[in-house]
Scaffold this motif. Structure first.
Motif, short mmCIF file in Angstrom:
data_model
loop_
_atom_site.label_atom_id
_atom_site.label_comp_id
_atom_site.label_asym_id
_atom_site.label_seq_id
_atom_site.Cartn_x
_atom_site.Cartn_y
_atom_site.Cartn_z
N ALA A 111 0.87 -1.18 0.00
CA ALA A 111 0.00 0.00 0.00
C ALA A 111 0.90 1.22 0.00
N TYR A 112 0.89 1.92 -1.09
CA TYR A 112 1.68 3.14 -1.23
C TYR A 112 0.89 4.29 -0.60
N LEU A 113 1.49 4.93 0.38
CA LEU A 113 0.75 5.93 1.15
C LEU A 113 0.84 7.33 0.57
N GLY A 114 1.65 7.50 -0.46
CA GLY A 114 1.76 8.83 -1.08
C GLY A 114 0.39 9.37 -1.48
N THR A 115 -0.47 8.50 -1.98
CA THR A 115 -1.78 8.97 -2.42
C THR A 115 -2.63 9.43 -1.24
N MET A 116 -2.52 8.74 -0.13
CA MET A 116 -3.28 9.14 1.06
C MET A 116 -2.81 10.52 1.53
N TRP A 117 -1.49 10.70 1.55
CA TRP A 117 -0.96 11.96 2.06
C TRP A 117 -1.28 13.11 1.10
N GLU A 118 -1.22 12.83 -0.18
CA GLU A 118 -1.58 13.87 -1.14
C GLU A 118 -3.05 14.26 -0.96
N GLU A 119 -3.88 13.26 -0.76
CA GLU A 119 -5.32 13.52 -0.56
C GLU A 119 -5.55 14.45 0.64
N GLU B 224 6.20 2.12 -15.59
CA GLU B 224 4.80 2.52 -15.76
C GLU B 224 3.83 1.59 -15.04
N PRO B 225 3.90 0.28 -15.27
CA PRO B 225 2.97 -0.58 -14.52
C PRO B 225 3.17 -0.54 -13.01
N VAL B 226 4.40 -0.39 -12.55
CA VAL B 226 4.61 -0.40 -11.10
C VAL B 226 4.07 0.89 -10.47
N VAL B 227 4.28 2.01 -11.14
CA VAL B 227 3.72 3.26 -10.61
C VAL B 227 2.20 3.16 -10.58
N GLU B 228 1.63 2.62 -11.63
CA GLU B 228 0.17 2.49 -11.68
C GLU B 228 -0.34 1.61 -10.53
N MET B 229 0.39 0.52 -10.33
CA MET B 229 0.02 -0.40 -9.25
C MET B 229 0.12 0.30 -7.89
N MET B 230 1.17 1.07 -7.69
CA MET B 230 1.32 1.80 -6.42
C MET B 230 0.19 2.81 -6.24
N MET B 231 -0.11 3.52 -7.30
CA MET B 231 -1.14 4.58 -7.20
C MET B 231 -2.50 3.99 -6.85
N ASP B 232 -2.74 2.76 -7.24
CA ASP B 232 -4.01 2.10 -7.01
C ASP B 232 -4.05 1.36 -5.67
N SER B 233 -2.87 1.15 -5.08
CA SER B 233 -2.74 0.15 -4.04
C SER B 233 -3.46 0.53 -2.74
N ARG B 234 -3.41 1.78 -2.35
CA ARG B 234 -4.04 2.15 -1.08
C ARG B 234 -5.57 2.05 -1.19
N GLN B 235 -6.12 2.39 -2.36
CA GLN B 235 -7.56 2.25 -2.53
C GLN B 235 -7.96 0.78 -2.41
N ALA B 236 -7.11 -0.11 -2.87
CA ALA B 236 -7.41 -1.54 -2.73
C ALA B 236 -7.60 -1.89 -1.25
N VAL B 237 -6.70 -1.37 -0.40
CA VAL B 237 -6.81 -1.66 1.03
C VAL B 237 -8.11 -1.08 1.59
#
Ligand code: BDP
Length: 717
Positions: A418-426, A513-526
């Motif tokens: 779960a990449y938390l960058g997206t949570m913190w940006e939010e 590209e696929p790994v960044v995409e996967m990271m960007m999606d990962s926290r929403q998965a959780v």
């Protein structure tokens, strides 16, 4: 070559062809410095041949050594260290004071401020050069790391005109590390701090820790748990702290300690810890002076008081400000006090969401100048998703610093990706409306909005003795993202992820590209498989490992998941509207009105603010709430399967050791996502009393089975 040797060489060559890269345990983090590919080598080598440092200091030496080490690795050739420019390709580093060359260039260093830097391409003494200049030595160090990052991410380096300075003053890690080397909410082994053998044994790892932090601009570390132990303030332990501070100092990192509020009693033999008692103040003054004699650049104290049973000023009928100010006076202009706003009282029946605002807003403007109030990103507790904390934007006269949790207490420990960058940006980009639209949380914490004299961000560390530091490779990205966002809260999660991937794996778009995409999606998965649609705090009690939505028999109401979801035959969710706890009224308009009405509440926070019937129509899909919950829980599991698929396709780009460890963690995550979905749906179905919609598999096991699971040795507790 004798034929046997030749054959052996051929076998080795053949092996090299099938094994993509060497095994790698992840120790080097993002500072790998492996050779850049052939396509960049020639241009980089032409621009970089030597590192030029005229006058030395410990910090400038650290910068030079890092450059020599990094550039020699990246360019696959020895890069010389010299004290004057002798050829084209010089990287000249220093401040106008430490370098005559830089002084003569007359660069404008205003933008660099105290900790920033300027990186310029230009001519020095008739040679092509790159200049890394700053007003301070630590600025030079940060500039050196920036320059290395350019090469690590394969950027052009021939026409550089960079000027950077951090947006926040304090960029600190909070280690929840105990003196016995256990780590509260730690999933990466033991504490790095080997207290027993310090100060005699100074592990070289401490230096690598400092390098990694400095590479991100992290400039402080709180060594001890917020649930504090007064022993660390004893003379014997201060000598150990001193040894760590000595290692960190050249890297611009100041040490801080947590102050147990009752230390005057436990360590000082006094009868009280009342902050207004002169003897208590005198004890802290003497103790603080002793600390500064030992560690002249000590950063100050972090305090958790009157929260979850910790002692504090309220034990004596005093306020948080009384407590913070007493300590702030002891510290004086030598440092700061970071006073936590994570408070909820064991006696107060008010919605826990509201207690920090109730306690702290009346104190606005009464804290000393060297106090910061440290606020978690949300009002409950580091959940997979929370609305921003209502304190942000409601204390204009008190510097509020952000507290993020890097360690994933509530997001699957170190096993779930779960990449938390997206949570913190939010959170950082959320609009508080404190001063009309466009008053984001970032504007609050960087001081723009209220003109705070001092600013900061803290991250609860995910670092331990594991060889890979963070418990998993992808958890390194969260340490990385914290540091980068503390430097620059508006960087954006995607850009940070791309930087990290390029440095940690490769800049080849086929992987990046696929790994960044996967990271960007990962926290929403959780969020989907644990707590969709604004549900929260449903984790099993104590260790928080796995689902426990049925727990409802704990001593305090707000310790129970049932307190947060309130599921019953009618529906589910926490009513925080004006008809319920009215927590919505702690937000500025128009949020207070919008979030008071389910129709205008973002779906991500629907059940955070509302108790809604099982047949409530979810606007985005037109489905009933029950149906939508099933869809979201199931979607979470699907998303993890998609991550597994993505990763499986990348085997040829990653060394076997890291590839395998990520694959295995993803398999665990897949199973645990299924467990979360099944256990949660099995439980909520007992209230919803509806079948699963067509096409959705029923839970694999019975509710009784999920309820019977127990994990007495789950880590981090
Ligand atoms: C909670 C943790 C607990 C911490 C507390 C805090 O479960 O271990 O002590 O927060 O932040 O998230 O003080």
């Amino acid at each position: 070559m004798p034929s046997l040797l030749r054959r052996a060489a051929l076998v080795l060559l053949a092996l090299a062809a099938v094994v993509p890269a060497q095994a790698d345990d992840g120790y080097r983090l993002w500072l790998r410095y492996d050779p850049v590919g052939a396509e960049h080598l020639a241009t980089y080598r032409a621009r970089v041949t030597q590192v030029v440092l005229e006058r030395e200091s410990p910090t400038l030496l650290a910068a030079r050594d890092e450059l020599v080490r990094g550039l020699s690795g990246l360019l696959d050739t020895g890069v010389a260290s010299v004290d004057r420019v002798t050829q084209s390709g010089a990287v000249v580093i220093g401040t106008p004071r430490s370098s005559d060359l830089i002084a003569r260039l007359g660069l404008d260093l205003t933008e660099a401020g105290e900790e920033g830097y300027v990186i310029r391409s230009g001519q020095v003494d008739g040679h092509e050069a790159t200049i890394v200049a700053a007003n301070t030595d630590v600025g030079v160090l940060y500039g050196a790391f920036h320059f290395l990052r350019l090469l690590q991410t394969r950027q052009p380096i021939d026409r550089l005109a960079i000027a950077e300075a951090p947006a926040l003053d304090l960029r600190v890690l909070n280690h929840w590390d105990n003196l016995d080397r256990t780590v509260e909410r730690g999933y990466a082994g033991q504490s790095l701090w080997d207290w027993h053998r310090l100060p005699g044994l100074v592990d070289p790892r401490y230096t690598d820790y400092a390098r990694a932090n400095a590479s991100l601009g992290i400039n402080g570390t709180v060594l001890t748990n917020v649930n504090a132990n007064a022993l660390v303030l004893s003379t014997r332990y201060l000598e150990k702290v001193e040894a760590l501070a000595d290692v960190f100092r050249p890297y611009g990192i100041r040490v801080y300690l947590t102050a147990r509020f009752s230390a005057p009693i436990e360590a000082g033999g006094l009868e009280t810890a009342d902050p207004l008692d002169p003897e208590v103040a005198a004890w802290w003054q003497a103790k603080t002076d002793e600390i500064y004699e030992t560690i002249p650049d000590f950063g100050g104290f972090l305090v958790k008081a009157n929260s979850e049973g910790q002692p504090g000023p309220q034990d004596y009928g005093r306020t948080h400000a009384d407590g913070a100010n007493m300590l702030a006076d002891a510290v004086g202009d030598r440092g700061v006090v970071m006073w936590r706003a994570f408070v909820y009282s064991a006696e107060d029946a008010t919605d826990r969401h509201k207690q920090a605002v109730n306690e702290f807003v009346p104190l606005d403007g009464t804290f000393r100048d060297n106090v910061l109030v440290q606020v978690k990103n949300g009002a409950i507790d580091f959940q997979p998703r929370e609305p921003f904390h209502p304190l942000f934007g409601t204390m204009p006269e008190t510097p509020l610093m952000m507290e993020f949790q890097i360690t994933k207490e509530y997001l699957g420990f170190a096993t779930h990706l779960a990449y938390l960058g997206t949570m913190w940006e939010e959170v950082l980009s959320a609009d508080t409306y404190a001063d009309g639209p466009g008053s984001t949380v970032a504007d609050v914490i960087d001081g723009d909005l209220h003109d705070y004299p001092i600013t900061g961000m803290a991250g609860v560390a995910n670092i331990g003795s594991d060889r890979n530091w963070s418990g998993s490779i992808f958890d390194q990205a969260n340490w990385y993202a914290f540091g980068r966002m503390a430097w620059s809260p508006r960087l954006g999660a995607e850009a940070v992820a791309a930087e990290w991937v390029a440095q940690t794996f490769t800049d080849d778009p086929a992987l990046l590209e696929p790994v960044v995409e996967m990271m960007m999606d990962s926290r929403q998965a959780v969020v989907d498989y644990m707590t969709p649609l604004g549900l929260h705090h449903l984790m099993a009690t104590g260790h928080h490992y796995g689902p426990g939505p049925w727990v409802g028999d704990l001593g305090r109401p707000e310790w129970n998941p049932t307190y947060y979801h309130n599921a019953d035959a009618e529906g589910i969710g926490f009513d925080r509207t004006d008809a319920g706890s009215d927590a919505v009224s702690q937000y500025h308009e128009p949020l207070a009105t919008q979030w008071n009405d389910p129709a205008t509440t973002p779906e991500a926070f629907l059940l955070w603010f509302h108790h809604l019937p099982w047949d409530y129509t979810v606007a985005s899909s037109g489905r009933t709430l029950w149906h939508e919950l099933v869809v979201r829980y199931s979607r979470g599991v699907d998303r993890v399967e998609a991550m597994q698929e993505t990763w499986a396709g990348l085997e040829s780009y990653v060394d076997p050791e890291r590839f395998e460890s990520v694959s295995q963690n993803l398999a665990i995550q897949r199973d645990e996502a299924q467990w979360w979905r099944d256990a949660s749906l099995a439980y909520f179905q007992t209230f919803a009393d509806r079948p699963l919609p067509e096409g959705y598999a029923p839970p694999e096991r019975s509710l009784a089975y999920y309820q019977s699971l127990s994990f007495p040795y789950a880590p981090g507790n």
